[in-house]
Design an enzyme around this catalytic site. Structure first.
Site, PDB file in Angstrom:
ATOM      1  CB  SER A   1    -104.521  11.014  28.310  1.00 23.93           C
ATOM      2  OG  SER A   1    -103.636  10.723  29.355  1.00 23.93           O
TER       3      SER A   1
ATOM      4  CG  ASP B   1    -103.329  10.381  33.476  1.00 28.35           C
ATOM      5  OD1 ASP B   1    -103.551   9.348  34.114  1.00 28.35           O
ATOM      6  OD2 ASP B   1    -103.080  10.392  32.257  1.00 28.35           O
TER       7      ASP B   1
ATOM      8  CG  ASP C   1    -105.992   8.079  30.293  1.00 28.53           C
ATOM      9  OD1 ASP C   1    -105.168   8.688  31.008  1.00 28.53           O
ATOM     10  OD2 ASP C   1    -105.679   7.495  29.240  1.00 28.53           O
TER      11      ASP C   1
ATOM     12  CG  ASP D   1    -102.230   6.677  31.032  1.00 32.31           C
ATOM     13  OD1 ASP D   1    -102.243   7.794  31.596  1.00 32.31           O
ATOM     14  OD2 ASP D   1    -102.068   6.556  29.804  1.00 32.31           O
TER      15      ASP D   1
ATOM     16  CB  ALA E   1     -90.002  12.138  33.637  1.00 33.28           C
TER      17      ALA E   1
ATOM     18  N   PRO F   1     -84.090  16.879  18.399  1.00 32.12           N
ATOM     19  CG  PRO F   1     -84.285  15.920  16.272  1.00 32.12           C
ATOM     20  CD  PRO F   1     -83.466  15.854  17.532  1.00 32.12           C
TER      21      PRO F   1
ATOM     22  N   GLY G   1     -90.326  16.169  17.465  1.00 30.00           N
ATOM     23  CA  GLY G   1     -90.891  15.323  16.420  1.00 30.00           C
ATOM     24  C   GLY G   1     -91.956  16.014  15.602  1.00 30.00           C
ATOM     25  CB  THR G   2     -94.773  17.809  16.297  1.00 27.11           C
ATOM     26  OG1 THR G   2     -94.444  18.448  17.541  1.00 27.11           O
ATOM     27  CG2 THR G   2     -95.190  16.369  16.581  1.00 27.11           C
TER      28      THR G   2
ATOM     29  NE  ARG H   1     -89.417  18.420  22.574  1.00 26.61           N
ATOM     30  CZ  ARG H   1     -90.432  19.265  22.736  1.00 26.61           C
ATOM     31  NH1 ARG H   1     -90.347  20.193  23.684  1.00 26.61           N
ATOM     32  NH2 ARG H   1     -91.519  19.187  21.989  1.00 26.61           N
TER      33      ARG H   1
END
EC number: 5.4.2.3
Length: 524
Positions: free
Chosen positions: A67, A264, A266, A268, A361, A489, A491-492, A497
């Site tokens: 992407s 972008d 690819d 999408d 967004a 929080p 995810g990784t 945030r």
């Protein structure tokens, strides 16, 4: 047959060994990493695609792309029979295959157990559709997917160069044995759109835009820049660059066109923007598309006398600007549903409506239309007792539905739809921007010891732990006009945030900083 398949798999694994110490998990974007580290995972994804096809008795897609990532990256993701993302329960199988040691015995043992669990045989029919973007690594990686899938007696359809949304759409059409959508003129008697300059991110979208330019030259005028002949994929160009840096990409003339857009790598994601008379940059992102599409569809439903017969809604996440939410609810009288962050949540919720509109967004989004809505629109068109203006509105809705790619966000389909709407509503890009005014916002990251300390509810808009954190946020928000703030929080990684918005940028900045301090204090 099993022994022959095992021998072929062992040989392929020797060609494409798994690097030591590498860990990859399958998420919304599939597997994604530097291209030179990916050949081994392509074996596993080819096998999984075949098994998924055997279980579903349908064609499964395998898209090779990263992407908006830099050109040296690549990735792969699977597409389910109706063009949707891979079912979440199968993400676990993908991650399990990824975690296995690079041993033919370990891999084969897991595959045998999985086939028993899924009640499939090696001899069961399978079909996998493969496509890839313009990265130099893509043909090689796609060939590995193909070879792996063929070990499990799989029919391969290799479409080669495609945008990601094209493959989603193709898989859906193949399995339904039906072609959806068409490009016909939906703007009779209306002036054609203003000329549009398109930044194609030096990606696959540029090639497909050339086809559109040739076939639809009588309907709209476009000029394609960053078409891949000179620049590098996604380098200082593309929708994500524009969104992240809030400025126009390189390689685009900024004086000759009334409006611009970027897709972008690819194709999408889609972002629009323009330069005003004072040389100020103005951007229209996902929230703006939701408002524009909802305005048009609700207007046409009213004109077709269908507005009271269908359920329409806009789906947003907590990150949607509060002004867009207020405009949709209070000015347009369209319901808004809020879901957790992630396109899979947005898409799933959109299915609850006859017309479900969602955009992230970043400019990725689409519209879903129920069979009920499509039937009613067709009935108006065919009803001889309907007034001409009602039938015209229904016909325009019908063509709009055909333009939209309902399987996934599609920058080219959304571009065509946007240009048609602006034309039909006689709306300039400045007029589109002026439909509502964004509240200033600020986003921050806060490093903490353990991200699981922060737990949320209400589509990530309110905290349940630590104790008293939400009460403190509520108290801070109450001090600012049109104030809103939430924390969630990552995810990784162990960060939180922070999002804040208010009537002025200074207030938004101050609110975000005050919430940050509270998070730091309560997560010590």
């Amino acid at each position: 047959m099993a022994e022959i398949a095992k021998e072929k798999l062992a040989a392929l694994m020797l060609e494409c060994p798994k690097p030591s110490g590498i860990i990859l998990g399958y998420g919304t974007a599939g597997f994604r990493a530097r291209a030179d580290t990916l050949p081994w995972i392509m074996i596993r994804i080819g096998l999984l695609a075949s098994l998924r096809s055997k279980v579903k008795k349908a064609c499964i897609g395998a898209m090779i792309t990263a992407s908006h990532n830099p050109e040296h990256d690549n990735g792969v993701k699977l597409i389910d029979p109706f063009g949707e993302m891979l079912d979440q329960s199968w993400e676990i199988y993908a991650s399990n295959l990824s975690s296995l040691d690079d041993s033919i015995d370990a891999l084969w043992s897991y595959l045998e157990k999985l086939m028993t669990q899924l009640n499939v045989q090696l001899s069961d029919k399978a079909t996998v559709a493969i496509a890839y973007d313009t990265r130099q690594s893509s043909p090689f990686l796609s060939h590995i997917v193909q070879r792996a899938a063929e070990i499990f007696d799989t029919n391969i359809m290799n479409y080669e160069l495609m945008t990601t949304p094209q493959l989603h759409y193709t898989v859906r059409c193949y399995n339904d044995n039906e072609i959806y959508g068409r490009c016909t003129e939906m703007t009779p008697g209306v002036k054609h759109p203003e000329q549009l300059a398109i930044d194609a991110a030096n990606g696959i979208g540029a090639q497909k835009l050339v086809v559109l330019q040739q076939r639809l030259s009588d309907l709209f005028k476009i000029e394609i820049f960053n078409d891949g002949t000179q620049g590098r994929l996604n380098e200082k160009c593309g929708a994500d660059y524009v969104k992240l840096y809030q400025k126009a990409p390189e390689g685009l003339p900024l004086t000759n066109y009334p409006k611009y857009c970027s897709i972008d790598g690819d194709a999408d994601r889609l972002i629009y923007y323009f330069i005003d008379q004072n040389q100020h940059f103005h951007m229209l992102d996902g929230d703006r598309f939701s408002v524009l599409f909802a305005s048009f569809i609700s207007k046409k439903l009213k004109e077709a006398k269908l507005i009271d017969q269908v359920k329409m809604g806009v789906i947003q996440t907590a990150y949607a600007n509060g002004s867009s939410t207020n405009y949709i609810i209070n000015t347009m009288s369209v319901p808004v549903a809020c879901v957790p962050t992630g396109v899979k949540h947005l898409h799933h919720k959109a299915l609850d409506f006859d017309v479900g509109i969602y955009f992230e967004a970043n400019g990725h989004g689409t519209v879903l239309f129920s069979d009920n809505l499509k039937t009613k629109v067709k009935a108006v068109i065919e009803d001889e007792n309907r007034q001409d203006d009602e039938k015209l509105a229904a016909k325009q809705l019908h063509v709009f539905i055909d333009i939209i790619n309902e399987t996934v966000g599609d920058a080219l389909a959304d571009l065509l739809a946007t240009e048609a709407i602006l034309c039909l509503m006689n709306l300039s890009i400045e007029g589109w921007l002026d439909l509502y005014h964004d509240l200033p916002q600020r986003q921050l990251k806060v490093a903490i010891k353990d991200r699981t300390m922060i737990q949320t509810t209400d589509a990530e808009r309110r905290c349940t732990t630590p104790a008293h954190l939400q009460d403190c946020i509520d108290e801070l928000v109450s001090k600012y006009p049109s104030g809103r703030s939430f924390v969630r929080p990552s995810g990784t990684e162990d960060i939180v945030r922070v999002y804040a918005e208010a009537t002025t940028q200074a207030d938004a900045d101050k609110l975000a900083d005050e919430v940050r301090k509270i998070v730091e204090e309560l997560t010590k």
